[in-house]
Design an enzyme around this catalytic site. Sequence first.
Site, PDB file in Angstrom:
ATOM      1  N   CYS A  77       0.990  -1.902  15.751  1.00 18.47           N
ATOM      2  CA  CYS A  77       2.094  -2.638  15.139  1.00 18.47           C
ATOM      3  C   CYS A  77       2.951  -3.264  16.225  1.00 18.47           C
ATOM      4  O   CYS A  77       3.269  -2.619  17.244  1.00 18.47           O
ATOM      5  CB  CYS A  77       2.938  -1.697  14.269  1.00 18.47           C
ATOM      6  SG  CYS A  77       4.394  -2.478  13.541  1.00 18.47           S
ATOM      7  N   CYS A 111       6.417  -1.240  16.287  1.00 19.37           N
ATOM      8  CA  CYS A 111       6.495   0.206  16.499  1.00 19.37           C
ATOM      9  C   CYS A 111       5.164   0.678  17.059  1.00 19.37           C
ATOM     10  O   CYS A 111       4.290  -0.135  17.401  1.00 19.37           O
ATOM     11  CB  CYS A 111       6.845   0.939  15.200  1.00 19.37           C
ATOM     12  SG  CYS A 111       5.562   0.867  13.927  1.00 19.37           S
ATOM     13  N   CYS A 124       2.827  -2.763  10.553  1.00 20.55           N
ATOM     14  CA  CYS A 124       2.450  -1.580   9.770  1.00 20.55           C
ATOM     15  C   CYS A 124       2.853  -1.738   8.311  1.00 20.55           C
ATOM     16  O   CYS A 124       3.747  -2.513   7.962  1.00 20.55           O
ATOM     17  CB  CYS A 124       3.082  -0.321  10.367  1.00 20.55           C
ATOM     18  SG  CYS A 124       4.884  -0.358  10.407  1.00 20.55           S
ATOM     19  N   HIS A 179       7.218  -2.517   8.192  1.00 18.72           N
ATOM     20  CA  HIS A 179       7.415  -3.706   9.014  1.00 18.72           C
ATOM     21  C   HIS A 179       6.695  -4.932   8.463  1.00 18.72           C
ATOM     22  O   HIS A 179       7.183  -6.064   8.630  1.00 18.72           O
ATOM     23  CB  HIS A 179       6.975  -3.421  10.460  1.00 18.72           C
ATOM     24  CG  HIS A 179       7.928  -2.517  11.179  1.00 18.72           C
ATOM     25  ND1 HIS A 179       7.523  -1.565  12.097  1.00 18.72           N
ATOM     26  CD2 HIS A 179       9.277  -2.392  11.087  1.00 18.72           C
ATOM     27  CE1 HIS A 179       8.581  -0.914  12.561  1.00 18.72           C
ATOM     28  NE2 HIS A 179       9.660  -1.399  11.953  1.00 18.72           N
ATOM     29  N   CYS A 184     -12.089  11.992 -19.225  1.00 23.68           N
ATOM     30  CA  CYS A 184     -12.181  13.161 -20.109  1.00 23.68           C
ATOM     31  C   CYS A 184     -12.692  12.767 -21.489  1.00 23.68           C
ATOM     32  O   CYS A 184     -13.311  13.581 -22.183  1.00 23.68           O
ATOM     33  CB  CYS A 184     -10.837  13.862 -20.217  1.00 23.68           C
ATOM     34  SG  CYS A 184      -9.479  12.792 -20.731  1.00 23.68           S
ATOM     35  N   HIS A 209      -5.052  13.363 -22.769  1.00 22.76           N
ATOM     36  CA  HIS A 209      -6.209  14.128 -22.304  1.00 22.76           C
ATOM     37  C   HIS A 209      -7.047  14.587 -23.494  1.00 22.76           C
ATOM     38  O   HIS A 209      -6.514  14.898 -24.558  1.00 22.76           O
ATOM     39  CB  HIS A 209      -5.716  15.343 -21.506  1.00 22.76           C
ATOM     40  CG  HIS A 209      -6.807  16.092 -20.805  1.00 22.76           C
ATOM     41  ND1 HIS A 209      -7.625  15.501 -19.857  1.00 22.76           N
ATOM     42  CD2 HIS A 209      -7.224  17.376 -20.904  1.00 22.76           C
ATOM     43  CE1 HIS A 209      -8.486  16.411 -19.410  1.00 22.76           C
ATOM     44  NE2 HIS A 209      -8.265  17.534 -20.028  1.00 22.76           N
TER      45      HIS A 209
END
Length: 857
Positions: free
Chosen positions: A180, A183, A200, A213, A317, A817
């Site tokens: 980056c 940094c 980044c 960033h 499911c 579910h």
Amino acid sequence: MELLRSHLSKLRIPTPSHRVYKQECCISFDTPRSEGGLFVDMNSFLAFGKDYVDWNYEKTGNPVYFHIKQTRKAVPEDRPLKKPTRLAIGVEGGFETNEPEYEDNYSIIILPDYVMLPFPNVELPEKVRQAADAIMLSEGAERKEQVASWVADKKQVSAYAMDLQQIGNGVTIPPHGWKCSKCDKAENLWLNLTDGTILCGRKNWDGSGGNNHAIEHYIATKYPLAVKLGTITADLETADVFSYPEDESVEDPLLAQHLSFFGIDFPSLRKTELTTAEEELDQNTNFDWNRIQESGREVELLFGPGYTGLINLGNSCYLASTMQVIFSTNAFCSRYYENLSLKESFGRAPADPTLDLNMQLSKLAHGLLSGKYSVPVQEHTYLLLPEVHCYALIRPPLASLIPPPVAKGKNLETWDPSGHVEHGLGQIQYLGQGKSSAFIQSQEGIPPRMFKMVIAASHPEFSSMRQQDALEFFLHFLDQVERINAGKPELDSSRCFKFGVEERLLCLSGKVAYNKRTDYILSLNIPLTKATNKEQLEAFNKLKEERRFEGKEIASEEIVRPRVHLESCLASFTSPEEVHDFYSTALNAKTTAIKTAGLTTFPDYLVLHMRKFVMEEGWVPKKLDVYIDVPDIIDISYMRSKGLQPGEELLPESDSEKGGPVKPYVNEDIVSQLTSMGFPLLHCEKAAIYTSNVGVEEAMNWLLAHMEDPDIDTPISQEVEGAGNLLAAVDEMCLQTLVSFGFSPDLARKALMSSGGDVEKATDWIFSHPDASATMDMDATSSETEPTSDQGLPDGDGRYKLMAFVSHMGTSTHCGHYVAHVLKDGRWVIFNDKKVAASVDPPRDMGYIYFFERIKG
């Protein structure tokens, strides 16, 4: 080496466009971690387990295989435990997951004698080394399918891609060593495609990830597109391109050109990072969905033949619960397991067995019923916990994942030691005081990836990773089984669920008509007026009103729900129903008819769907909070349809039944208003017909949109001859799907006709036409010839025994579910994804779909 060189012509080097299978056998559930490892055919790139690779050699003659074997790394028993300092799992300072690590071992195998050559090996021919390297580095086909399913909707081409500005500032991006520019981050890096800045990504909730960033750069510059470094390979379709103004992953058709601008030689790059979709997939496929259990009860886990769990692929499911029930029926067990060996099924399969439904059904049947993959696994798992109390993480996630807090709002010291606490990625179970380790028993289960891929190929919703309706999947599955066995009724297992339905229509003339159809389910209304606990309900409603007036809430244990007996639901199917606007060929006018229904055949397995999802006033969908009292045995003999009775007179034939075309019903009021505006009569009649006589506004809109149609002046009778009866051309599967949502069949048919047969558009049409009539004009058939639709279907006595039910938890069929309960070997068993256990208290009064087996003898 000489033997290998003699087979070089049978080897291929896979390209990014090839489907390379290297995680799972295509005809079994063996993996590289299985005892014999996995053999990848270096010609077809299909993978086979140790017990099945010989079958492929016999069938294809392909002798050379890339062998992959993964062995578990040993963990030192004296490894020190670290005391957690953070309420999180798999992060620095958090709980240890102890996820096992595996070591990869590769070799080249030549059949039939299993001659082994180690890999890597500089003495191997160049073509072999290139092919093996390509297999190792390829994105597995299984993984590609998962990611494609998870993304669900195809990435859209970015609106900023075609005219993207690129600044010639002399920036050249090296092939590696990225960091980056603001940094020290060296991972999760994004290259801005306008100015070539490397920054980044976003910061995660717990401080991990990037430092924001890249997005800060977009806010400052408004440069829209960025590509994730580490996802760029020769296959540019796998690169992760993000559009900040569109706030989503997008497709950049000019990505090659945009990368070349900064000197990036993309064909030479190798993938080093996960795309956003892959990261999301990993987090969700490792998400422990086993949250619906029989509350607070210790259950006995079951293993062996017929007790194999299905791994949740992420919201699958609905598929798992349905298939566990289907493979508990004699018809499907005998067809795909008892009477069909895997070898025979593979021999009949096409060149790519992963695309053959019969093969994948046989694979699934052997996986579920053989017991090979249902063995107890002792997992040594341990957790350090505050002072003297120790808890264990059951089925932990991958250590690399960053999960949410374990139990939001709860402190470890205050957890109830008598039970366990669940969180998003697993269970925390209390082990006792002073314990530092424990063995937790479970089963691995099998992943139905290939089956899901082939059964969903013709259905855009089931091919996604979104939750689906178990009933809709059941109907789609049976439809596909019937399709692949067309013309072979002896092989069509779906017929065990199929039955004939006969509707009798009695008009005011005293004459009758009979309509016949076939179906797989009985969809039943739930008559709340027949509740058996009315006194308790009245008292509860009074209490609820008092609490509301006092500003207090009702405690969960005080809630009283209606209880309706299943017999009342069955009676609602056969009870007389008024059909308005029925066109009687005896009276030559519209009238009201009385409709009754019955069954012409009784199936081997009777499937009852409870219409729990209804429409409230204002067309608001609602799930009925109701209990259904279901007995062990039901007798539906009284539902047998008797057909035309002595003394009954059939309605006269309509024009269409006499062989001539029939003009669909036209609302004269609509036509009159349109003609008064100056439109031709024929055009107005067509507008009314094609909008189902809903109203003047809809007909007007249709007219304006179709005035230039080349066939606008074609007589209606000719259109009917060419296209069939406009009012009847509705796909029965689509119709049943809408009926399962709680809509009446007539309203569902009208909506489909007005929406080109599209279920989603038809649903929208219903919501946008609350005044639409729920009945259709009907020209009932009066033919005395017996339809053949139910001939050859199974039939027998009307007494049935409850053998399974699928329950749904959630506010909608598309969320929540699904869990299956099946009566096996004299006891109820719960199938909750990969968890299989003896059921202590099966919630049979909460079922969504009930399955009954006919009692023989």
